[in-house]
Design a protein around this motif. Structure first.
Motif, PDB file in Angstrom:
ATOM      1  N   ALA A 163       0.884  -0.983  -0.057  1.00  0.00           N
ATOM      2  CA  ALA A 163      -0.058  -0.119  -0.019  1.00  0.00           C
ATOM      3  C   ALA A 163       0.774   1.277   0.028  1.00  0.00           C
ATOM      4  O   ALA A 163       0.621   2.025  -0.821  1.00  0.00           O
ATOM      5  N   ARG A 164       2.026   1.346   0.799  1.00  0.00           N
ATOM      6  CA  ARG A 164       2.797   2.577   1.016  1.00  0.00           C
ATOM      7  C   ARG A 164       3.487   2.604  -0.266  1.00  0.00           C
ATOM      8  O   ARG A 164       3.548   3.773  -0.938  1.00  0.00           O
ATOM      9  N   LEU A 165       3.977   1.722  -1.122  1.00  0.00           N
ATOM     10  CA  LEU A 165       4.834   1.825  -2.550  1.00  0.00           C
ATOM     11  C   LEU A 165       3.621   2.008  -3.399  1.00  0.00           C
ATOM     12  O   LEU A 165       4.337   2.906  -4.475  1.00  0.00           O
ATOM     13  N   LEU A 166       2.694   1.502  -3.404  1.00  0.00           N
ATOM     14  CA  LEU A 166       1.462   1.883  -4.453  1.00  0.00           C
ATOM     15  C   LEU A 166       1.298   3.232  -4.351  1.00  0.00           C
ATOM     16  O   LEU A 166       0.938   3.989  -5.310  1.00  0.00           O
ATOM     17  N   CYS A 167       1.135   3.908  -3.264  1.00  0.00           N
ATOM     18  CA  CYS A 167       0.716   5.111  -3.014  1.00  0.00           C
ATOM     19  C   CYS A 167       1.984   6.057  -3.260  1.00  0.00           C
ATOM     20  O   CYS A 167       1.621   7.150  -4.290  1.00  0.00           O
ATOM     21  N   PHE A 168       3.156   5.711  -3.099  1.00  0.00           N
ATOM     22  CA  PHE A 168       4.009   6.488  -3.430  1.00  0.00           C
ATOM     23  C   PHE A 168       4.445   6.524  -5.102  1.00  0.00           C
ATOM     24  O   PHE A 168       4.426   7.521  -5.529  1.00  0.00           O
ATOM     25  N   ALA A 169       4.212   5.235  -5.631  1.00  0.00           N
ATOM     26  CA  ALA A 169       4.449   5.235  -7.166  1.00  0.00           C
ATOM     27  C   ALA A 169       3.201   6.234  -7.834  1.00  0.00           C
ATOM     28  O   ALA A 169       3.626   6.907  -8.868  1.00  0.00           O
ATOM     29  N   THR A 170       1.951   6.075  -7.282  1.00  0.00           N
ATOM     30  CA  THR A 170       0.995   6.720  -8.012  1.00  0.00           C
ATOM     31  C   THR A 170       1.032   8.326  -7.860  1.00  0.00           C
ATOM     32  O   THR A 170       0.657   8.979  -8.772  1.00  0.00           O
ATOM     33  N   GLU A 171       1.660   8.739  -6.621  1.00  0.00           N
ATOM     34  CA  GLU A 171       1.808  10.193  -6.303  1.00  0.00           C
ATOM     35  C   GLU A 171       2.702  10.501  -7.388  1.00  0.00           C
ATOM     36  O   GLU A 171       2.582  11.534  -8.057  1.00  0.00           O
ATOM     37  N   GLU A 186       9.443   2.861 -19.491  1.00  0.00           N
ATOM     38  CA  GLU A 186       8.140   3.263 -18.634  1.00  0.00           C
ATOM     39  C   GLU A 186       8.290   2.499 -17.051  1.00  0.00           C
ATOM     40  O   GLU A 186       7.536   1.650 -16.684  1.00  0.00           O
ATOM     41  N   GLY A 187       9.479   2.567 -16.490  1.00  0.00           N
ATOM     42  CA  GLY A 187       9.770   1.757 -15.590  1.00  0.00           C
ATOM     43  C   GLY A 187       8.875   2.111 -14.324  1.00  0.00           C
ATOM     44  O   GLY A 187       8.465   1.093 -13.446  1.00  0.00           O
ATOM     45  N   GLU A 188       8.766   3.491 -14.101  1.00  0.00           N
ATOM     46  CA  GLU A 188       7.715   3.757 -13.056  1.00  0.00           C
ATOM     47  C   GLU A 188       6.392   3.181 -13.243  1.00  0.00           C
ATOM     48  O   GLU A 188       5.781   2.789 -12.166  1.00  0.00           O
ATOM     49  N   ASP A 189       5.802   2.991 -14.269  1.00  0.00           N
ATOM     50  CA  ASP A 189       4.427   2.505 -14.699  1.00  0.00           C
ATOM     51  C   ASP A 189       4.686   0.797 -14.240  1.00  0.00           C
ATOM     52  O   ASP A 189       3.702   0.488 -13.895  1.00  0.00           O
ATOM     53  N   ARG A 190       5.772   0.343 -14.493  1.00  0.00           N
ATOM     54  CA  ARG A 190       6.015  -1.137 -14.493  1.00  0.00           C
ATOM     55  C   ARG A 190       5.838  -1.291 -12.991  1.00  0.00           C
ATOM     56  O   ARG A 190       5.207  -2.454 -12.531  1.00  0.00           O
ATOM     57  N   LEU A 191       6.609  -0.642 -12.058  1.00  0.00           N
ATOM     58  CA  LEU A 191       6.592  -0.729 -10.765  1.00  0.00           C
ATOM     59  C   LEU A 191       5.031  -0.596 -10.248  1.00  0.00           C
ATOM     60  O   LEU A 191       4.480  -1.607  -9.384  1.00  0.00           O
ATOM     61  N   MET A 192       4.372   0.334 -10.681  1.00  0.00           N
ATOM     62  CA  MET A 192       3.235   0.832  -9.993  1.00  0.00           C
ATOM     63  C   MET A 192       1.880  -0.239 -10.510  1.00  0.00           C
ATOM     64  O   MET A 192       1.354  -0.791  -9.633  1.00  0.00           O
ATOM     65  N   VAL A 193       2.030  -0.705 -11.794  1.00  0.00           N
ATOM     66  CA  VAL A 193       1.066  -1.860 -12.244  1.00  0.00           C
ATOM     67  C   VAL A 193       1.463  -3.187 -11.633  1.00  0.00           C
ATOM     68  O   VAL A 193       0.302  -3.999 -11.140  1.00  0.00           O
ATOM     69  N   SER A 194       2.700  -3.485 -11.165  1.00  0.00           N
ATOM     70  CA  SER A 194       3.171  -4.789 -10.736  1.00  0.00           C
ATOM     71  C   SER A 194       2.593  -4.694  -9.033  1.00  0.00           C
ATOM     72  O   SER A 194       2.057  -5.771  -8.511  1.00  0.00           O
ATOM     73  N   LEU A 195       2.668  -3.573  -8.554  1.00  0.00           N
ATOM     74  CA  LEU A 195       2.154  -3.456  -7.072  1.00  0.00           C
ATOM     75  C   LEU A 195       0.504  -3.682  -7.028  1.00  0.00           C
ATOM     76  O   LEU A 195       0.067  -4.417  -6.305  1.00  0.00           O
ATOM     77  N   ALA A 196      -0.057  -3.057  -8.217  1.00  0.00           N
ATOM     78  CA  ALA A 196      -1.321  -2.962  -8.181  1.00  0.00           C
ATOM     79  C   ALA A 196      -1.811  -4.554  -8.415  1.00  0.00           C
ATOM     80  O   ALA A 196      -2.925  -5.144  -7.850  1.00  0.00           O
ATOM     81  N   LYS A 197      -1.088  -5.192  -9.241  1.00  0.00           N
ATOM     82  CA  LYS A 197      -1.544  -6.552  -9.620  1.00  0.00           C
ATOM     83  C   LYS A 197      -1.166  -7.648  -8.242  1.00  0.00           C
ATOM     84  O   LYS A 197      -2.070  -8.335  -7.834  1.00  0.00           O
ATOM     85  N   ALA A 198      -0.321  -7.302  -7.581  1.00  0.00           N
ATOM     86  CA  ALA A 198      -0.127  -7.877  -6.276  1.00  0.00           C
ATOM     87  C   ALA A 198      -1.387  -8.038  -5.397  1.00  0.00           C
ATOM     88  O   ALA A 198      -1.597  -8.821  -4.596  1.00  0.00           O
ATOM     89  N   ARG A 242      -6.274   2.392  -9.882  1.00  0.00           N
ATOM     90  CA  ARG A 242      -7.296   2.748  -9.108  1.00  0.00           C
ATOM     91  C   ARG A 242      -8.204   1.660  -8.357  1.00  0.00           C
ATOM     92  O   ARG A 242      -8.526   1.915  -7.169  1.00  0.00           O
ATOM     93  N   ALA A 243      -8.485   0.680  -8.989  1.00  0.00           N
ATOM     94  CA  ALA A 243      -9.002  -0.565  -8.329  1.00  0.00           C
ATOM     95  C   ALA A 243      -8.302  -1.156  -7.171  1.00  0.00           C
ATOM     96  O   ALA A 243      -8.879  -1.239  -6.266  1.00  0.00           O
ATOM     97  N   ALA A 244      -7.116  -1.066  -7.283  1.00  0.00           N
ATOM     98  CA  ALA A 244      -6.137  -1.627  -6.319  1.00  0.00           C
ATOM     99  C   ALA A 244      -6.081  -0.772  -5.185  1.00  0.00           C
ATOM    100  O   ALA A 244      -6.422  -1.174  -3.903  1.00  0.00           O
ATOM    101  N   LEU A 245      -6.324   0.643  -5.392  1.00  0.00           N
ATOM    102  CA  LEU A 245      -6.375   1.653  -4.342  1.00  0.00           C
ATOM    103  C   LEU A 245      -7.524   1.555  -3.503  1.00  0.00           C
ATOM    104  O   LEU A 245      -7.647   1.504  -2.369  1.00  0.00           O
ATOM    105  N   GLU A 246      -8.667   1.422  -4.122  1.00  0.00           N
ATOM    106  CA  GLU A 246      -9.823   1.244  -3.444  1.00  0.00           C
ATOM    107  C   GLU A 246      -9.948  -0.158  -2.746  1.00  0.00           C
ATOM    108  O   GLU A 246     -10.498   0.013  -1.760  1.00  0.00           O
ATOM    109  N   ARG A 247      -9.439  -1.019  -3.106  1.00  0.00           N
ATOM    110  CA  ARG A 247      -9.613  -2.376  -2.658  1.00  0.00           C
ATOM    111  C   ARG A 247      -8.535  -2.194  -1.271  1.00  0.00           C
ATOM    112  O   ARG A 247      -9.175  -2.643  -0.099  1.00  0.00           O
ATOM    113  N   LEU A 248      -7.658  -1.611  -1.338  1.00  0.00           N
ATOM    114  CA  LEU A 248      -6.434  -1.515  -0.253  1.00  0.00           C
ATOM    115  C   LEU A 248      -7.181  -0.603   0.871  1.00  0.00           C
ATOM    116  O   LEU A 248      -7.174  -1.054   2.149  1.00  0.00           O
ATOM    117  N   SER A 249      -8.045   0.429   0.711  1.00  0.00           N
ATOM    118  CA  SER A 249      -8.430   1.218   1.392  1.00  0.00           C
ATOM    119  C   SER A 249      -9.556   0.624   2.569  1.00  0.00           C
ATOM    120  O   SER A 249      -9.918   1.000   3.372  1.00  0.00           O
TER     121      SER A 249
END
Length: 375
Positions: free
Chosen positions: A58-66, A175-187, A125-132
């Motif tokens: 959650a912390r890293l997904l927020c960091f990458a999304t911001e 698109e490395g930052e996108d790769r990290l963000m999407v991988s975290l969301a998939k997790a 967005r779906a991952a962030l809503e799920r985590l919340s």
């Protein structure tokens, strides 16, 4: 890993003491399993401040999304069909004629539209809503909800994309930052995340889906060797491979009933004349024997023996002295035993996931470098 098992390992034996695995090592496995090894030495503070893997994701997904919101989200093209007053893209002649659009000064068009509402952004967005809705930490929950709403205001819909849509949305190398963000969301949806149960702080959702962490461990080990072993030294890494039984003659229906032989990882070094067949097992390395004491699991030995002996061919020199390795995760246990059986080296090894990450990495790096015959 699932092939040729003569007996089932009891579920309680397979689960190990998962709550004793440090978050840092779960993160390490996740990075290699997701093909994100380049991020291994980053986010030290976030790892130390996270009580479990779910909070870390959650912390890293927020960091990458911001970060992506500050630098603008990635755009993509979406196919649209609409009735317009001027031509855009391709004309749908059949639709235009059947609805008599030309007479009204309109035309049915098919075109590609540049948009932020892409599968990768929808997934985040779906991952962030799920985590919340999962997290206990109110500040982290609020942070996830705020970012989900920010994505919504940017035009990203709240619908979780399908697997096919995600697979079709290819992330480019730059698109490395996108790769990290999407991988975290998939997790959040696909990989192991912890559950909170009364009386224990379980690090993984083992009780509901122990298979998920087994696959995480298996994939992480395979990707680790693919990243760490240098081609310059002659090593080549192959993922799971299906072996064929060396059947000389057979009845018409035998193929329906013979078990499938599928390996997890194969390492080859032609200059050194070595082939190592590695099978990962997400169970305890030892089991109690009815005669007293602990023993290696019989069905695992039979399985590896079948891999080695059934593939011997005179036209494949590496198959005649190929090595076998059974690789187990462990908590506080260190096993590294070897034997030579009918010309094939067989090795039983544990990776202690309770050790520091650097120790885990060093242990894995050392495994292919030493032939069993040299020990």
């Amino acid at each position: 890993m699932e092939a040729l098992q003569a007996e089932q390992v009891p579920e309680q034996a397979a689960l190990l003491a998962l709550d004793k695995i440090p978050v840092r090592n779960v993160w390490l496995l996740f990075l290699y399993a997701s093909g994100l090894a380049q991020f291994r030495d980053r986010f030290e503070a976030e790892i130390e401040d996270s009580p479990d893997f779910k909070s870390l994701v959650a912390r890293l997904l927020c960091f990458a999304t911001e970060k992506r919101l500050r630098r603008n989200l990635s755009f993509g093209y979406r196919r649209r069909e609409d009735v317009l007053r001027r031509v855009r893209g391709r004309i749908d002649v059949l639709e235009s004629v059947s609805r008599d659009l030309f007479r009204r000064g309109e035309v049915a068009c098919r075109f590609e539209e540049l948009t932020l509402d892409t599968p990768r952004n929808q997934l985040v967005r779906a991952a962030l809503e799920r985590l919340s809705g999962w997290l206990v930490n109110e500040d982290l929950c609020h942070r996830c909800r705020t970012l989900a709403h920010a994505l919504g205001r940017a035009g990203v819909s709240g619908t979780k994309p399908s697997r096919s849509e995600i697979a079709a949305d290819q992330i480019a190398r730059h698109e490395g930052e996108d790769r990290l963000m999407v991988s975290l969301a998939k997790a959040v949806f696909d990989l192991v995340l912890p559950t909170e149960q009364e009386g224990t702080r379980s690090l993984l959702k083992a009780q509901r889906d122990e298979t998920a962490f087994r696959k995480l461990f298996e994939k992480a080990i395979g990707n680790f060797f693919a990243v760490e072993l240098s081609r310059e030294n002659g090593w080549r890494v192959f993922p799971g491979k299906q072996f064929k039984w060396p059947v000389a003659a057979a009845s018409s229906g035998i193929g329906t009933y013979l078990p499938i032989m599928v390996t997890d990882i194969i390492l080859e070094n032609a200059p050194e004349n070595r082939r190592i067949i590695i099978d990962t097992k997400f169970t305890n390395v030892l089991t109690a024997s009815q005669y007293g004491g602990n023993r290696f699991k019989t069905d695992h030995i039979y399985q590896l023996y079948s891999y080695l002996r059934s593939q011997e061919r005179s036209d494949d020199p590496l198959s005649l002295n190929s090595e076998g390795m059974l690789l187990y995760p462990s908590i506080g246990t260190d096993v590294d035993e070897t034997a030579v059986v009918q010309g094939h080296s067989v090795r039983f090894v544990t990776i202690d996931l309770a050790q520091p990450s650097s120790t885990v990495v060093d242990r894995l790096r050392s495994l292919p470098m030493l032939s069993v015959l040299e020990q």
